[in-house]
Scaffold this motif. Structure first.
Motif, short mmCIF file in Angstrom:
data_model
loop_
_atom_site.label_atom_id
_atom_site.label_comp_id
_atom_site.label_asym_id
_atom_site.label_seq_id
_atom_site.Cartn_x
_atom_site.Cartn_y
_atom_site.Cartn_z
N HIS A 15 -1.05 4.86 5.94
CA HIS A 15 -0.74 4.19 4.68
C HIS A 15 -1.31 2.77 4.66
O HIS A 15 -1.57 2.17 5.71
N ALA A 16 -1.49 2.28 3.44
CA ALA A 16 -1.91 0.89 3.24
C ALA A 16 -1.04 0.29 2.15
O ALA A 16 -0.95 0.84 1.04
N GLU A 17 -0.39 -0.81 2.46
CA GLU A 17 0.44 -1.50 1.47
C GLU A 17 -0.33 -2.67 0.89
O GLU A 17 -0.95 -3.45 1.62
N VAL A 18 -0.29 -2.82 -0.43
CA VAL A 18 -0.96 -3.92 -1.11
C VAL A 18 -0.09 -5.16 -0.97
O VAL A 18 1.04 -5.20 -1.46
N GLU A 19 -0.63 -6.18 -0.29
CA GLU A 19 0.14 -7.41 -0.05
C GLU A 19 -0.13 -8.50 -1.07
O GLU A 19 0.75 -9.30 -1.37
N ALA A 20 -1.36 -8.56 -1.57
CA ALA A 20 -1.71 -9.66 -2.48
C ALA A 20 -2.92 -9.26 -3.31
O ALA A 20 -3.69 -8.37 -2.94
N GLU A 21 -3.06 -9.94 -4.45
CA GLU A 21 -4.22 -9.75 -5.30
C GLU A 21 -5.19 -10.90 -5.09
O GLU A 21 -4.79 -12.05 -4.92
N GLY A 22 -6.47 -10.57 -5.10
CA GLY A 22 -7.51 -11.58 -5.04
C GLY A 22 -8.30 -11.61 -6.34
O GLY A 22 -7.85 -11.11 -7.37
N GLU A 23 -9.48 -12.15 -6.27
CA GLU A 23 -10.34 -12.24 -7.44
C GLU A 23 -10.80 -10.86 -7.86
O GLU A 23 -11.28 -10.06 -7.05
N GLY A 24 -10.67 -10.53 -9.15
CA GLY A 24 -11.13 -9.26 -9.67
C GLY A 24 -10.47 -8.08 -8.98
O GLY A 24 -9.24 -7.98 -8.89
N PRO A 25 -11.25 -7.15 -8.43
CA PRO A 25 -10.67 -5.96 -7.80
C PRO A 25 -10.25 -6.15 -6.35
O PRO A 25 -9.85 -5.19 -5.70
N LEU A 26 -10.31 -7.37 -5.83
CA LEU A 26 -9.95 -7.61 -4.43
C LEU A 26 -8.44 -7.51 -4.23
O LEU A 26 -7.66 -8.07 -4.99
N ARG A 27 -8.05 -6.80 -3.18
CA ARG A 27 -6.65 -6.69 -2.80
C ARG A 27 -6.54 -6.86 -1.29
O ARG A 27 -7.40 -6.38 -0.53
N LEU A 28 -5.46 -7.52 -0.85
CA LEU A 28 -5.19 -7.64 0.58
C LEU A 28 -4.30 -6.46 0.99
O LEU A 28 -3.21 -6.28 0.45
N LEU A 29 -4.81 -5.66 1.94
CA LEU A 29 -4.11 -4.45 2.37
C LEU A 29 -3.60 -4.60 3.79
O LEU A 29 -4.29 -5.15 4.66
N ARG A 30 -2.39 -4.09 4.04
CA ARG A 30 -1.86 -3.98 5.40
C ARG A 30 -1.74 -2.49 5.74
O ARG A 30 -1.03 -1.75 5.07
N PHE A 31 -2.45 -2.08 6.78
CA PHE A 31 -2.48 -0.67 7.18
C PHE A 31 -1.37 -0.37 8.17
O PHE A 31 -1.03 -1.20 9.03
N SER A 32 -0.82 0.84 8.08
CA SER A 32 0.25 1.24 9.00
C SER A 32 -0.27 1.38 10.43
O SER A 32 0.47 1.18 11.39
#
Length: 358
Positions: free
Chosen positions: A124-141
């Motif tokens: 799994h990957a949880e979305v932690e934060a939004e960045g510019e445009g389509p960028l997302r910070l992901l935390r993987f299990s």
């Protein structure tokens, strides 16, 4: 064109017939064409890449980027069943990556289930934060290092529409440091046999690392090119490579950068690796060791301190790569070289032909 106009984005636009965009590599690698441009005389010659040996001297130092493209393209599923495409861009920690996300409603807190083919798996990957445009910070299990080679796909540039039958063809033959989402394409022309010929000729080799992000494909959109923001990329120039470069310069050899990424590493190390201010020039060393992030942005007006010659492909209009080439060879000569390449049927971009700028 007046010098002030060289900072206008319009100065770096050009029309390219679509059939000139190379959709697949030539075989063998060193059978691509090579344009040789002499900055001192303005002379342009047309050769085959393997003939580059004739232009390099014993004692010259070829500097390569040994980064390796990772299979950064992944597929996942939202709790609703909607499919999402992920493209890893930059590692923050072992289990946390910035990624470009293609899909709707991907907001912080959302938990994505990774797919193997079309089958959900226990990752799994949880979305932690939004960045510019389509960028997302992901935390993987589970950190991707353990499973990325199995699940991921090598990402190709958006202008390449043909599938790549052999993923290794988008790697250099000397790639060894995983971390890029795009290949250092100037190096794709080298074969083991050509490297052996160059070594027999007396040419020396050195390696740096710069992990290329998708920013390499992002066009400049600001009317004044100076206002463009270049994202940071991680790079390393080891003490051993710094010693090779400094010794080559002292012995009268040339530093030949294989690709624009190598230029950025060397010029970063020429400014910050020596422990002096960017305005200072060290009289007895060209570069110092450097490890860290660089956002060095090179456009006309830049003073080169470390690079004597450059091997590079033909680049996208309105790109930072094209500006770097214009800064190195001069704007007018760059325009003439590109016009000549189009007229002579050269192949452009990642799988295209190459240019040696002396």
């Amino acid at each position: 064109m007046e010098p002030k106009d060289l900072l206008s984005l319009e100065a770096y636009d050009y029309e390219l017939p679509p059939d000139r965009i190379a959709q697949e590599p030539v075989e063998p690698r060193d059978a691509s064409r090579l344009m040789v441009v002499d900055r001192a005389t303005g002379r342009i010659e047309h050769r085959i890449f393997r003939e580059i040996v004739a232009y390099l001297r014993p004692g010259d130092l070829l500097v390569f980027n040994d980064t390796r493209v990772i299979p950064a393209r992944l597929f996942a599923m939202k709790p609703t069943g909607g499919r999402v495409e992920l493209l890893l861009v930059r590692r923050v920690a072992a289990d946390r990556w910035w990624a470009m996300v293609r899909g709707r409603g991907v907001r912080p807190g959302l938990r994505l289930q990774l797919l193997s083919g079309n089958q959900p798996i226990d990752l799994h990957a949880e979305v932690e934060a939004e960045g510019e445009g389509p960028l997302r910070l992901l935390r993987f299990s589970v950190p991707p290092e353990g499973w990325l080679e199995r699940l991921g796909v090598i990402p190709l540039p958006p202008y390449i529409r043909k599938p790549l039958h052999d993923p290794e063809r988008y790697q250099t033959v000397y790639a060894r440091a995983p971390g890029s989402v795009a290949a250092p394409t100037a190096g794709l022309h080298f074969t083991p046999e050509l490297l052996a010929r160059l070594r027999e000729h007396g040419v020396r080799f050195a390696f740096v690392t710069l992990h290329i992000s998708l920013d390499t494909f992002r066009p400049i959109e600001t009317p004044d090119v100076r206002e463009h923001k270049l994202h940071r990329e991680w790079c390393i120039l080891s003490p051993e490579t710094a010693e090779q470069i400094n010794r080559t310069r002292l012995e009268g050899g040339r530093i030949v950068a294989v690709g624009t990424t190598v230029v950025r590493v060397l010029e970063t190390a020429a400014r910050y690796g020596l422990g002096c201010s960017p305005e200072d020039v060290c009289p007895w060393r060209t570069v110092g060791p450097f490890e860290g992030e660089t956002d060095l942005y090179i456009y006309p007006g830049f003073t080169f301190r470390a690079v004597d010659a450059l091997i590079t492909n033909f680049h996208l209009p309105r790109s930072t790569l094209l500006l770097l080439v214009a800064a190195f060879m001069g704007y007018d000569l760059m325009r003439r070289a590109y016009q000549t390449a189009i007229a002579e049927g050269y192949r452009f971009y990642s799988f295209g032909d190459a240019m040696l700028i002396l």
